[in-house]
Design a protein around this motif. Structure first.
Motif, short mmCIF file in Angstrom:
data_model
loop_
_atom_site.label_atom_id
_atom_site.label_comp_id
_atom_site.label_asym_id
_atom_site.label_seq_id
_atom_site.Cartn_x
_atom_site.Cartn_y
_atom_site.Cartn_z
N GLY A 114 -36.42 -19.68 54.19
CA GLY A 114 -35.12 -19.58 54.84
C GLY A 114 -33.84 -19.17 53.98
N THR B 292 -37.24 -16.72 59.39
CA THR B 292 -37.07 -17.44 60.60
C THR B 292 -38.41 -17.42 61.54
OG1 THR B 292 -36.18 -15.60 61.89
CG2 THR B 292 -34.42 -17.18 60.76
N TRP C 28 -32.36 -12.76 58.98
CA TRP C 28 -31.52 -14.04 59.08
C TRP C 28 -30.16 -14.00 59.48
CZ3 TRP C 28 -32.30 -19.34 57.86
CH2 TRP C 28 -30.97 -20.04 57.76
#
Length: 383
Positions: free
Chosen positions: A180, A160, A290
């Motif tokens: 991601g 991120t 994440w």
């Protein structure tokens, strides 16, 4: 490497599949994607005779010792002769390192000596762990180790933008790109919700279930979770806690949340059912990069109350898909959770918005970005 030859990647992991967690499941999904795309991958990791799940790809065992104080994890003893010989024979085009421990450092040293580009991925915030075990004084040294490790790579991949800021804040000058994460949308969806399953745990249909999902370890914010439940009780807010997971801190946690329903370890479609059966997810962890559990809850149509920290700030939209709360702020967590408990329409609206937002979390596109990175670092080396 000839342009027509298949790409060869040596993948180094501190825990590829001997304990189940979000990081190693992401690694296995990545390796599976690479294999499907014709990449030749060889994984170097400590192993066990009783793995938590079947590994993707060919795994070469690296000798290891139990991690001090956390014996369920193994610490690779660098890169001894046998795996080193295997690595030389494999002759990788790219070395991928996933953890800044002895094995990862040795792999980077080998790659630099043999002029092989290195891609390093960030899976957790190691520098935050030590506060939970009374070792905050070692944080400066840990940060220095992380800075040196990532500065020796050709590219660093983070999940991120907020994690990119954290890594740059350590003094890392290496170029940073995004890798991601995705969600298994066939497993995590609102239709998996089961009142019957909740009843089997003693949760009444009119009780609001505050969910926790993850390994039961202190660094997941178990202390804050328990303190917030205590605050809700003091305020007279009716609720139940639904705990999904297991871990070394389970006995300690159960004493702190005596009225919670413990569903234990869940996997597969049973895990999807457990998540969808929550009325909200409470995730106070500040160690995530994440927040896989957050994204899975969102996909299941569950609103989330989370720490305003990496792992959540890039996933949640404040007031629309959940609430972001200053870490450690027990009163503010309690207020946000009480608001969701008192307003069923708000829970439904936030859950629907979270489900819609989570449709963008796709493993194929996320993992393809890693393959693109491999090609970019190779092209830069050739240039």
């Amino acid at each position: 490497m000839n342009h027509t030859d298949p790409l060869r990647v040596a993948f180094f992991s501190g825990n590829y599949n001997y304990v189940r967690d979000g990081a190693n499941q992401a690694q296995n999904l990545l390796v599976g994607h690479l294999l499907d795309r014709g990449v030749t991958v060889r994984v170097y990791s400590p192993t066990t005779a009783t793995p938590a799940f079947e590994a993707r790809g060919t795994v070469v065992d690296v000798p290891a010792i139990p991690f001090p104080g956390r014996g369920e994890y193994h610490l690779g003893r660098g890169l001894p002769r046998r795996p080193r010989r295997d690595l030389a024979a494999f002759a990788p085009d790219v070395v991928h390192v996933s953890a800044p421990e002895f094995l990862g450092h040795a792999a980077v040293t080998w790659a630099r000596r043999h002029k092989v580009p290195v891609v390093a991925t960030v899976h957790t915030r190691f520098e935050t762990y030590f506060e939970y075990y009374g070792l905050a004084m070692v944080q400066p040294a840990i940060k220095a180790i992380l800075r040196r490790f990532y500065n020796r790579a050709d590219r660093v991949l983070v999940p991120t933008p907020s994690m990119a800021e954290v890594i740059r804040g350590l003094g890392v000058k290496t170029p940073i790109s995004l890798w991601g994460r995705g969600v298994n949308h066939r497993r995590f969806h609102p239709g998996a919700r089961s009142l019957e399953w909740r009843r089997s745990l003693g949760i009444a249909d009119d009780e609001v279930a505050i969910g926790f999902l993850g390994r039961l370890v202190l660094e997941k914010g178990l202390g804050v979770f328990a303190d917030v439940l205590g605050e809700l009780q003091r305020r007279g807010v009716r609720h139940r806690a639904l705990i999904v997971g297991k871990g070394p801190a389970q006995e300690w946690f159960a004493e702190r949340v005596p009225n919670a329903a413990f569903a234990g370890f869940q996997t597969g479609d049973e895990l999807g059912r457990a998540v969808a059966s929550m009325d909200m997810l409470f995730n106070p962890s500040v160690t995530e990069t994440w927040g896989q559990v957050t994204s899975e809850a969102m996909a299941a149509g569950v609103p989330v109350v989370a720490a305003r920290a990496t792992g959540a700030v890039d996933l949640l939209e404040e007031g629309r898909t959940g609430f972001l709360i200053p870490p450690q702020s027990v009163p503010e967590y309690a207020a946000a959770i009480a608001r969701l408990i008192d307003d069923p329409a708000l829970r439904l609206r936030m859950g629907q918005a979270a489900h819609e937002h989570a449709q963008a979390f796709r493993w194929d596109s996320a993992n393809e970005a890693v393959l693109t990175t491999y090609r970019e670092v190779l092209a830069a080396r050739r240039g």
